[in-house]
Design a protein around this motif. Structure first.
Motif: not given
Length: 662
Positions: A424-435
């Motif tokens: 889901x986009x909401x999970x990917x954006x959060x994970x990408x932001x963190x890395x």
């Protein structure tokens, strides 16, 4: 008259035809075509497998054009030419460099790495004599700048260094146990083929834990399909690709199938490598291109020709474009495409990206950040995010064209995000932001480097939607979306705690101040909701890591309550999807200047009603964009020459709007 005829008859009787030849012209002129003209000036052992006219002429002057100097030459020929009189050192050294190159080629089977002492010695002699010609003959290189002969001799040096370095590297590993991950110092001297050899790798920053590359691949030995251009720079030195190790993410998908009884071992091996790849969510290019030099000690010609010592040094073409050598400013050769191309060719991204979308074991479950070169604190970051069912391969020509533009190459370093496009986009954006934040903090914990500021973000398709989220802010908007669409009770929300908050409440990514959105469905697309889209959506499987992220929210309670179904990425792209509709209204940071590149398949359709086969114009259009480029083409428009030119225009404009770098 009779007397003249009698004289001619007498001459014929005495000398026959030999006498008549004395009356033939000694020199005749014949016209040359353009091909013959170029061949006369530039053909040599590397281009035609025959000695150049210049070397043949030198051998004739020295009386060595027969016998021992027939191809390939013998040591007697080389020794005789070295001792011959009647011409200067410059002419002699150029011919000797070519003769040694011819000898080395004859000794080394085509396509093989020089391994035997005789092979390595011949390549080193070719490099030595070319080196002596360039730096220790009568004239300096600048005085011969327009001469074809100097270009030929420089090529003998570069090719000889490439071949010799490949063979020495293999022998180095065999004799000293050097290899990726070893602790033995690269400056240790080794004796090979009668030469004492040391190396200097201080000009290259190795990835963490690596002392020497695992493999050296000559850049000239690789041809690529899929790269429209190969960008390189002429100069001094051999261009090689240094393979540091396996790709940290895709290696797990590359394990070959073996017998049934070995499959458990395969699975364990893949899992080990997958865990190793997760240890750091970012990595530097696993196959950078280097420039290698071989230097021979000595302060004069005699010293260089007498030495049996040499130093191999490696240089990063992104850092060094020239060196000072024997009092001269020497431009270094470089290749900016070969390492990138080899990485993509070996990556397996095309297969793994589809395995990821459909939730197969060999897919990825977390984003990974690839850095296209060793981190440079003084270069700004150009961050690229691909789209659905894709990978860094989506940027193959975009990145290559940026690397090939000298102004952009000096300004930017490229980072590419590879992420699981089934999430889901909401999970990917959060994970990408963190890395991204983790990588910034790792390399620049104080945030003072230029690389931590003025980042440019480029996203294609679903990557454009994620890019928009990264430069937007969310306060209560996504919390409202969550409550309204999932009917989650306060108990579940409380158990999710800060983990959920960091996904739904965020600020624009620090350091980004420009973005380019390409064919991005900011307000979704009807295709995701049609029959084909629904069919594909049913095939998409979410990874188990989703439960690790938000399991408390969506699994059933102990009291018997039902689990809540999570949307996948294709669900999120539907024009009626509640998340996309909520995300489209999030405010973009006022400090971010943004641009749109939009495709339409039919230029005869009114723009507002057009689409690229997947994304309608109305969804890709963003009010407030500084520029909007509409290109006739399909959804994968980012790879078209028109889109790449527009990206380059935006980047050059970006540079021009900033104060000049000191």
């Amino acid at each position: 008259m009779l007397r003249a005829l009698a004289l001619a008859a007498g001459l014929l009787a005495l000398g026959g035809c030999a006498v008549l030849k004395e009356f033939a012209p000694r020199v005749e002129a014949e016209p040359l075509g353009p091909g013959e003209y170029i061949a006369l000036k530039r053909s040599d052992i590397l281009t035609t497998d025959e000695l150049s006219p210049a070397t043949q002429a030198t051998l004739r002057v020295a009386g060595l054009d027969e016998g021992a100097c027939l191809a390939p030459p013998t040591p007697d020929c080389v020794a005789a030419l070295a001792a011959a009189q009647g011409f200067g050192d410059e002419r002699r050294l150029a011919a000797l460099a070519e003769l040694w190159t011819q000898q080395a080629i004859a000794l080394t089977p085509e396509g093989s790495v020089p391994a035997a002492d005789a092979q390595i010695d011949a390549w080193l002699e070719a490099a030595r004599h070319a080196y002596a010609y360039l730096f220790f003959s009568e004239r300096a290189p600048g005085e011969r700048a327009f001469e074809d002969r100097q270009t030929q001799v420089r090529d003998y040096y570069n090719y000889a260094v490439q071949q010799a370095a490949s063979g020495l590297f293999q022998r180095w590993q065999d004799q000293a146990g050097h290899g990726a991950g070893t602790t033995t110092g690269p400056g240790d001297a080794l004796s090979i083929a009668g030469w004492t050899i040391t190396s200097d790798m201080s000009g290259v920053r190795m990835p963490e834990g690596v002392v020497l590359p695992r493999e050296l691949v000559p850049a000239s030995s690789i041809s690529f399909a899929g790269l429209r251009s190969i960008y390189r720079r002429d100069g001094f030195g051999a261009e090689v690709v240094a393979v540091m190790g396996d790709d940290p993410v895709t290696t797990a998908a590359a394990a070959p199938s073996r017998a049934v009884e070995d499959r458990d071992d395969d699975r364990d091996d893949r899992q080990d490598r997958r865990r190793a790849g997760r240890s750091r969510p970012f990595s530097e290019m696993p196959s950078p291109t280097l420039t290698l030099l071989i230097r021979f000690p000595g302060e004069d010609l005699a010293g260089v020709l007498a030495t049996r010592e040499l130093l191999i040094s490696a240089h990063d073409p992104y850092v060094d474009d020239a060196i000072e050598l024997h009092g001269l400013h020497v431009p270094l050769s470089a290749n900016y495409s070969a390492g990138y191309g080899l990485w993509l060719a070996r990556s397996g991204f095309n297969r793994q990206s589809l395995q990821t979308l459909f939730g197969r074991e060999e897919g990825i479950t977390r984003p990974h950040l690839y850095m296209m070169q060793p981190y440079d604190p003084d270069r700004r970051i150009l961050l690229m995010i691909h789209g659905l069912a894709s990978s860094p391969e989506a940027w193959v020509n975009v990145a290559n064209e940026v690397l090939g533009d000298e102004v952009l190459r000096r300004e930017f370093q490229i980072w590419q995000v590879y992420y699981p496009t089934n999430m889901p986009l909401v999970l990917n954006q959060s994970a990408i932001r963190r890395i991204i934040v983790a990588a910034m903090e790792n390399f620049d914990p104080d945030g003072r480097a230029r690389a931590s500021r003025e980042t440019v973000l480029i996203g294609h398709s679903m990557g454009g939607v994620l890019s928009r989220l990264l430069v937007s802010s969310a306060d209560d908007q996504l919390w409202t979306w969550m409550r309204e669409n999932y009917e989650l009770d306060d108990g579940r929300l409380e158990r999710a705690g800060p983990r959920l908050d960091r996904m739904l409440r965020f600020e624009p990514l620090p350091g980004v101040d420009r973005a380019v959105f390409i064919a991005s469905p900011h307000r979704g697309t009807a295709v995701a909701g049609n029959g084909l889209g629904r069919f594909l959506g049913r095939l998409v499987r979410l990874p188990l890591t989703v439960l690790e992220e938000v399991g408390e929210l969506f699994v059933g309670d102990d009291d018997g309550s039902e689990p809540v179904a999570l949307p996948n990425s294709i669900d999120n792209l539907g024009q009626d999807d509640p998340f996309v509709r909520a995300a489209a209204d999030l405010p973009i940071s006022p400090r971010v200047r943004y641009h749109s590149i939009i495709a339409r398949t039919d230029p005869d359709v009114p723009l507002e009603q057009s689409d690229d086969g997947l994304v309608p114009y109305s969804s890709a259009h963003l009010p407030g964009a500084l520029s909007e480029k509409v290109i006739t083409g399909g959804h994968s428009v980012q790879e078209t020459p028109q889109a790449i030119l527009e990206i380059r225009r935006i980047l050059h404009r970006d540079i021009g709007e900033r104060p000049p770098r000191p």
